[in-house]
Every structure is written in C-alpha cells, then in structure tokens.
Design a protein around this motif. Structure first.
Motif, PDB file in Angstrom:
ATOM      1  N   GLY A  56       0.930  -1.122   0.031  1.00  0.00           N
ATOM      2  CA  GLY A  56      -0.063  -0.152  -0.132  1.00  0.00           C
ATOM      3  C   GLY A  56       0.659   1.067  -0.104  1.00  0.00           C
ATOM      4  N   LYS A  57       2.086   1.082   0.173  1.00  0.00           N
ATOM      5  CA  LYS A  57       3.077   2.265   0.070  1.00  0.00           C
ATOM      6  C   LYS A  57       3.569   2.514  -1.510  1.00  0.00           C
ATOM      7  N   SER A  58       3.542   3.934  -1.710  1.00  0.00           N
ATOM      8  CA  SER A  58       4.274   4.208  -3.071  1.00  0.00           C
ATOM      9  C   SER A  58       5.973   3.864  -3.052  1.00  0.00           C
ATOM     10  N   LYS A  59       6.411   3.913  -4.242  1.00  0.00           N
ATOM     11  CA  LYS A  59       7.838   3.494  -4.220  1.00  0.00           C
ATOM     12  C   LYS A  59       8.841   4.509  -3.487  1.00  0.00           C
ATOM     13  N   VAL A  60       8.352   6.046  -3.479  1.00  0.00           N
ATOM     14  CA  VAL A  60       8.944   6.712  -2.590  1.00  0.00           C
ATOM     15  C   VAL A  60       8.916   6.545  -1.068  1.00  0.00           C
ATOM     16  N   GLU A  61       7.775   6.171  -0.739  1.00  0.00           N
ATOM     17  CA  GLU A  61       7.281   5.854   0.389  1.00  0.00           C
ATOM     18  C   GLU A  61       8.289   4.755   0.975  1.00  0.00           C
ATOM     19  N   GLN A  62       8.391   3.796   0.239  1.00  0.00           N
ATOM     20  CA  GLN A  62       8.977   2.116   0.462  1.00  0.00           C
ATOM     21  C   GLN A  62      10.433   2.951   0.492  1.00  0.00           C
ATOM     22  N   HIS A  63      11.355   3.711  -0.262  1.00  0.00           N
ATOM     23  CA  HIS A  63      12.530   4.059  -0.234  1.00  0.00           C
ATOM     24  C   HIS A  63      12.929   4.788   0.980  1.00  0.00           C
ATOM     25  N   ARG A  64      11.877   5.591   1.229  1.00  0.00           N
ATOM     26  CA  ARG A  64      12.305   6.245   2.265  1.00  0.00           C
ATOM     27  C   ARG A  64      12.323   5.585   3.730  1.00  0.00           C
ATOM     28  N   MET A  65      11.500   4.529   3.752  1.00  0.00           N
ATOM     29  CA  MET A  65      11.677   3.834   5.022  1.00  0.00           C
ATOM     30  C   MET A  65      12.960   3.201   5.026  1.00  0.00           C
TER      31      MET A  65
END
Length: 89
Positions: A56-65
């Motif tokens: 449910g997370k965007s690629k940007v959110e995944q990468h930020r994690m």
C-alpha cells in the motif's frame, strides 16, 4: 561486522522481508569521486528487498523507509545506494 552484514541484519529485523539481498560493490569504485580514500567497503551498496511492510505504499514511501534505516551508514560514508523495493506478489 562488515557494513554489508550490518545493513542486512538491520533490514531483516526492521522490514521482516520475504526476500532480501545486500551487495557491497565499493571495491569497484575505489579512488573515484565520493570514495577518495580507496575504501573497499561501505561506500556503494545494492539492496533488493521484498517486504509486506511496503504494501500500500508508493515507491517513494518504500525507499524512504529504507533510507531512514540506513541513516547511520549514510552519515558515516555510504555514498551510493542502488535500491529496489517491492511488496510480495
């Protein structure tokens, strides 16, 4: 413990991945810009990680994690990160 091992251990603990690969290719860049001290580890890392926590997370959110978890290494000399993230299929 090597940078590669430390990153792998942390990402396994925090992201609970179904699949993960961490590869340190710093030796290929010894002497290049960003690695002037000819360091042979910990400056260039390739990470591929599949985690249900990315659902449910965007690629940007995944990468930020991932980048948030890697901050201690980034501030101590990790120069380049090649990152591929995805959620389980």
């Amino acid at each position: 413990m090597s940078v590669q091992e430390g990153i792998l251990r942390l990402l396994k603990t925090e992201l609970l991945p179904s699949s993960i690969e961490v590869y340190d290719y710093s030796s290929e860049h010894a002497g290049h810009s960003g690695n002037p001290g000819h360091k042979l580890e910990g400056t260039h890392i390739r990470i591929t990680v599949v985690s249900g926590l990315f659902s449910g997370k965007s690629k940007v959110e995944q990468h930020r994690m991932v980048y948030d978890l890697l901050r201690p290494w980034i501030t101590s000399g990790l120069h380049a990160i090649t990152l591929e993230t995805s959620e389980p299929v």
